[in-house]
Structures are given as C-alpha cells and as structure tokens.
Enzyme design. Structure first.
Site, PDB file in Angstrom:
ATOM      1  CD  GLU A 129     -21.976 -12.858 -20.169  1.00 17.43           C
ATOM      2  OE1 GLU A 129     -21.447 -13.849 -20.718  1.00 17.43           O
ATOM      3  OE2 GLU A 129     -22.672 -12.955 -19.143  1.00 17.43           O
TER       4      GLU A 129
ATOM      5  CE  LYS B 263     -25.748 -14.558 -17.366  1.00  8.39           C
ATOM      6  NZ  LYS B 263     -24.268 -14.660 -17.348  1.00  8.39           N
TER       7      LYS B 263
ATOM      8  CB  CYS C 187     -24.164 -15.641 -21.169  1.00  9.16           C
ATOM      9  SG  CYS C 187     -22.839 -16.834 -21.479  1.00  9.16           S
TER      10      CYS C 187
END
Ligand SMILES: O=C(O)CCC(=O)C(=O)O
Length: 310
Positions: free
Chosen positions: A74, A146, A187
């Site tokens: 990331e 994301k 994440c």
C-alpha cells in the site's frame, strides 16, 4: 525505453473483471494450477523518484527469480500520511502518470502479472487509495479503490483519518489474470469478512491485500486477519506491507505474508526491506474444500451473504 501507454480507458479491460453472482457455491476455478508469487516489502521514502526506482528493481528481481505474480505494498510511491496523498497523487486515467507508466513498462518487460500495491489517485477533485492490476503485456486490467477508509482513534496509540483526504471506492474488484482469479482489497478492507466472502463466492483463488498496518494494530491483528480470511474462505491470502522506515512519521508493521487455504503460513518476514516468495498450488483449494466442505455445510436456511453489487 518505456512501453507506450495507450489510453487507459482502452486498457481497463472491464470485460475481464468478473461480474459473476455471489452464488452460495464456489464458481469453477480457472487455470493455472500453480503460481509463484513474489511479495515485495519495499522501503518507501519521501523521494518519489527513488520509490519508483526501488519498486522497478524489486519487480525485475522478482521476475528474475521466476515469480509470475508480483505484489507491491500500500502507498509505495509516497509516505503514508494525509499531507502526502494530495502531493504524490497521480491521474491514473491521464496521460502523464509516472507510476503507471513505470508499472506498465516493467510488467511488459518482465512478463509478470503485477498487483501494484496502491498509490494516491487523483480523479477530478477526489483522491482515492488505488491498486492497479497489470497483465504481462503491461495492460491495466483493473483498479481497486480502497472501499473501507482507515478512520480510527485509539487514544494514546494511533489516530488516523483517511477520510480527511480520501474518498472510498465504489465496490469490490475481482480480476481474472494469467495468475488466476484474484480478489483485491487494500489494508483496512481486510477487516471486513463479507468482502472476502463475496470474493470467495465469485470464485477467487487468492485474496490480495496491499496494506500498511501500524505498531499498535499490526502485532495483534495483521497475521490474525490474514489467516482468518484464509480459514473462513479456504483460500490463499497475501498481505504486502511497506518496510518499516525509522525516519517515517508512520511506522509500518511490515510482516508481509502469504497464507494457504488451511490458514498455514507459506512465507513471511519481519519488518525490513525484502521480497518473500511462495509457490501457490491452486489444487489445494479443491483439496481443502473437499476435505472440509464448509460451503456445503453452511446453514443457508439460517443466513446468507447478501451481495448488493450485482
Ligand atoms: O486496520 C488497521 O489496523 C490498519 C489499517 C491501515 O493502516 C490502513 O487501512 O491503511
């Protein structure tokens, strides 16, 4: 010389993004059966040019070691901070994205499938935390923005609010590649089991989470979450963190890991810059799922996964 970058809209081969329904049984698995993956735990600095060089070399080295699937962390082109995201952001759809140009060229040069961690993406007046997926010809197959933003407040430990600068993405990303059918999360996305379940229901063989956990949640949750997603869904899970950089304001946990469909650790590391390798044998998916047929044993009369995206 860089491979010329055709208009990204043309490269975003949406037809390759699986849109199959969230069925209650697993969809048939596409080839191949075995894939060597490289997970690059890159050292990320404030120098973008250096970050690009680091990433390029790691991909080239991984390909030279025989990896067919290469994963980056990331926010590998910029420090993980709300101050940095707007400054380092690139227009992925535009003509002058330094990071995308490099990634596309190096994927084509090395012939790997590249899960390019994430970079801050600028689109109009919005920013996203975006993972680009390239095929071995350097074409952009998909991008995942994301979905779950990292907004947490643990007093005295860590406070972070991605939503100060970033917008959340529209939905899940399933992508068919030469290295199999992949489900992408970034994440914090790993904390939401329904997303992983949805990917498994759509026939993904591997869940890939570029991530940058921290010194508070990392030691307790990082491996636990990867193994939990693997054991619940009887699926491969890959996490890829930046290395811990002592001079960075955000101390990444590191510990990039590859987990097998029995929740076994296939490869892992500490917090330094390194690349880890694992051989993933997709026939193990069928084996684990026939040994322990959880999907058939679920009480579908009692509960269900509701996929609202199809
Ligand atoms: O969930 C966590 O503890 C960390 C998540 C994170 O760092 C992120 O989403 O970038």
């Amino acid at each position: 010389a860089a491979v010329s970058r055709p208009r990204i809209v043309g490269r975003l081969v949406r037809s390759l993004v699986a849109r199959a329904a969230g069925a209650s049984t697993y969809a048939p698995l596409p080839p191949p059966q075995k894939v060597k993956v490289a997970v690059c735990q890159l050292n990320v600095t404030a120098d973008k040019t250096q970050n690009l060089q680091t990433a390029k070399k790691a991909i080239q080295d991984a390909a030279a070691q025989g990896a067919k699937l290469v994963v980056l962390p990331e926010m590998w082109n910029c420090p993980y901070s709300n101050d940095s995201f707007p400054t380092y952001a690139e227009d992925i759809e535009g003509a002058n994205s330094l990071s995308v140009d490099m990634l596309s060229a190096v994927a084509a040069e090395t012939g790997v499938t590249l899960i390019a961690g994430s970079i801050p993406e600028r689109c109009g007046d919005r920013l996203y935390n975006t993972c680009c997926v390239f095929n071995s010809r350097g074409e952009l197959l998909a991008k995942h923005r994301k979905v779950h933003l990292f907004d947490i407040h643990i007093p005295g430990k860590i406070t972070f609010k991605e939503s100060l600068t970033l917008s959340s993405g529209p939905g899940p990303t399933v992508v068919d590649t030469e290295a199999g059918r992949l489900g992408i999360g970034i994440c914090y996305d790993i904390r939401f089991p329904e997303l992983a379940q949805l990917y498994a229901a759509r026939g993904c063989q591997v869940l890939i989470f570029p991530g940058a956990f921290n010194m508070t949640t990392g030691p307790v949750h990082w491996e636990l979450l990867a193994r939990a997603r693997a054991v619940d869904n009887q699926i491969f899970v890959i996490t890829c963190s930046p290395a811990r950089n002592p001079s960075s304001s955000y101390q990444a946990w590191g510990h990039s890991t590859v987990v097998g469909p029995f929740a076994e650790i296939l490869a892992t590391t500490d917090h330094g810059p390194t690349t880890i390798y694992a051989d993933m044998d997709y026939s193990q998916l069928e084996e684990r799922r026939s040994n322990m047929p959880l999907v058939l044993q679920k009480r579908h009369d009692l509960y269900a996964l509701l996929d609202k995206t199809v």
